[in-house]
Design an enzyme around this catalytic site. Structure first.
Site, PDB file in Angstrom:
ATOM      1  N   GLY A  70      -0.207 -11.787  11.144  1.00 45.57           N
ATOM      2  CA  GLY A  70      -1.607 -11.747  10.470  1.00 45.57           C
ATOM      3  C   GLY A  70      -2.016 -12.501   9.102  1.00 45.57           C
ATOM      4  O   GLY A  70      -2.725 -13.082   8.512  1.00 45.57           O
ATOM      5  N   GLY A 105       3.529 -22.012  -0.906  1.00 42.77           N
ATOM      6  CA  GLY A 105       2.818 -20.685  -0.273  1.00 42.77           C
ATOM      7  C   GLY A 105       2.395 -19.359  -0.910  1.00 42.77           C
ATOM      8  O   GLY A 105       1.636 -20.297  -2.363  1.00 42.77           O
ATOM      9  N   GLU A 107       3.221 -13.703  -1.205  1.00 37.83           N
ATOM     10  CA  GLU A 107       3.325 -12.612  -1.391  1.00 37.83           C
ATOM     11  C   GLU A 107       2.755 -12.921  -3.323  1.00 37.83           C
ATOM     12  O   GLU A 107       2.479 -11.930  -4.428  1.00 37.83           O
ATOM     13  CB  GLU A 107       4.543 -12.283  -2.109  1.00 37.83           C
ATOM     14  CG  GLU A 107       5.277 -11.608  -0.990  1.00 37.83           C
ATOM     15  CD  GLU A 107       6.936 -12.416  -0.629  1.00 37.83           C
ATOM     16  OE1 GLU A 107       7.620 -11.594  -0.911  1.00 37.83           O
ATOM     17  OE2 GLU A 107       7.291 -13.257  -0.412  1.00 37.83           O
TER      18      GLU A 107
END
Lengths: 331, 164
Positions: A46, A283, A286
């Site tokens: 997702g 990235g 998180e």
């Protein structure tokens, strides 16, 4: 009485597994019709990795996004890409796909250079066409691949990428645990009701350095989702364990934010190009969650003049702290 | 156990199936009628993943026993698009990037559908309230709310063009 406060939280976060090898591999097949298949073990959960890998392949191969099919996370056919964790897939599998696509591309470029009698370094592939520097040559990628097939040449590529890390020195803890880091700062604005202890988050501004944002809409989605998890962490979520058993295992007893708990979120994408990333990307998965609770707790401290040290900042905890402070005041 | 002859209308078509009366509507939709767009999340009426529309109202199908759906009209996510054309809400969800893992999406779209049927011009707070019974863990709801705003504007425009 409602008290108003602002708080800030900043973080850095290592991209990839900590001080460990965590390679990813990819295969790219540039097909007869000028479309491409990408094979990657990367599991799409997702976060948009399949879209991002398709974008990276399309950019490298010079074809439109619609002309790239990505087959993922099938151990029967896809190479190992490592886990969808550690905010690593765009950076690591993105690099693997880019390298694989570059190999497939090189063969098309070499054949085009030969047929057009040009230097391969001047050849560009864009939107399915072969270009000589800034001019279209009139030849399509499909033509060139057909020529390759006629000569028995397959236009395939494989690539793998393993971020450069070292083990940490057990005595000093020093080393290079990550090849790159994401950075972020979030600011939260809160209202705290001093009678009920309810903390309402009014606004969050979330600035994230993600390297190049391969898909800005997906990056925003990751930031907004991270903020909602951070609000849950700050205000609602606590696993109650008694005698080794979780006491609140359901969504009726373990509350997570609903749409009504969400403030307006203002994502700010900071694109500081990462030289080792695919097209400069890092990235965001998180990192989006990491600074939120700190920003909210700091905002609550700003509003009340009291610093709470236990999350979540439930109404009960907030009221108890206010009462404790009041009891210290002289009559 | 005696089977119950369940008769209902699902996505505009009459359905008559013998079912174990202990089944939930969710089980009938997914396992008997193979309409797997409706998801099971918590199974206790908290998350809204199993939302369907029953006689115009949004209902958690995990809390409805099959016989309670008897003679009712059910709309599932499969029923809102026709002839391969996406519903305005589905297009808006795609455009806004409101789908990440997708698990909440069918319920969210149906929640939004019911909201817009009752309030065609919802404000941000109305939308948040309209989807508050549908949990999403990964989007932070921002793009879902945006999608509902887009759909509402799109529907207004369509109505305007149709001269309604």
């Amino acid at each position: 009485m409602k008290k108003h406060g602002y708080g800030i939280g900043s973080m850095w976060y290592g991209i990839g597994s900590t001080a460990a090898t965590n390679p990813s591999g990819a295969f790219v097949d540039f097909l007869d019709d000028g479309t491409a298949i990408v094979l990657s073990g990367c599991a799409e959960i997702g976060q948009g990795s399949t879209t991002v890998l398709a974008q990276i392949a399309a950019e490298t191969l010079g074809v439109d996004l619609e002309d790239v099919a990505v087959i993922t996370a099938d151990t029967g056919v896809t190479p190992d890409a490592g886990p969808s964790s550690a905010s690593r897939q765009t950076y690591i599998s993105g690099n693997a796909v880019r390298l694989a696509a570059e190999k497939a591309r090189e063969q098309v470029v070499a054949k085009a250079a030969e047929l057009l009698d040009l230097d391969p370094v001047d050849i560009r592939l864009r939107h399915g066409q072969v270009w000589y520097e800034a001019e279209p040559t009139g030849r399509t990628i499909k033509d060139i691949i057909a020529q390759c097939r006629g000569e028995g040449i397959l236009t395939l590529g494989h690539g793998s990428f393993n971020p450069v890390t070292t083990n940490l020195d057990p005595a000093t803890g020093q080393g290079t645990p990550y090849a790159t880091y994401a950075f972020a700062t979030q600011i939260a604005e809160v209202d705290v009701d001093t009678e009920t202890g309810i903390v309402e988050v009014k606004k969050i501004v979330a600035a994230h350095d993600v390297g190049t944002a391969v898909n800005p809409q997906n990056v925003e989605g990751q930031i907004e989702g991270g903020c909602s998890m951070g609000i849950g962490y700050a205000l609602l979520e606590e696993v109650a364990v008694k005698d080794g058993k979780i006491q609140n295992p359901g969504l009726s007893s373990y509350l997570i934010p609903t749409a009504l708990d969400m403030p307006e979120i203002f994502p700010v994408i900071v694109e500081a190009t990462e030289p080792s990333g695919p097209y400069g990307a890092k990235g965001v998965g998180e990192p989006a969650l990491v600074p939120t609770a700190a920003a909210i707790a700091n905002a609550v401290a700003d509003a009340l003049g009291i610093r709470l040290y236990d999350l979540p900042l439930t109404p009960e905890r907030v009221v108890a702290e206010i009462k404790a402070l009041d009891s210290l005041k002289p009559e | 156990m005696d089977l119950f002859q369940l008769e209902m209308k699902v996505n505009g078509e009459a359905v008559s199936v013998p079912v174990n009366p202990g089944l939930r509507l969710l089980d009938v939709l997914r396992d008997v009628l193979h309409l797997s767009g409706t998801k099971e999340g918590c199974g206790e009426g908290e998350c809204g993943a199993c939302s369907v529309i029953i006689d115009g109202e949004l209902v958690d199908s995990c809390l409805v026993l099959a016989p309670q759906a008897h003679n009712r009209e059910i709309i599932t996510i499969e029923g809102i698009s026709a002839d391969g054309e996406l519903d305005t809400l589905q297009s808006a969800f795609l455009e806004a990037g409101a789908v990440q893992c997708g698990y909440c999406t069918p319920g969210m779209i149906l929640a939004a559908k019911v909201l817009l049927s009752k309030n065609p011009k919802p404000g941000r707070q109305d939308i948040a309230r309209g989807i508050a019974g549908n949990l999403c863990r990964c989007t932070g709801y921002a793009k879902i709310i945006k999608a509902v705003e887009l759909a509402a504007a799109g529907l207004q425009q369509k109505e305007g063009e149709a001269g309604v």
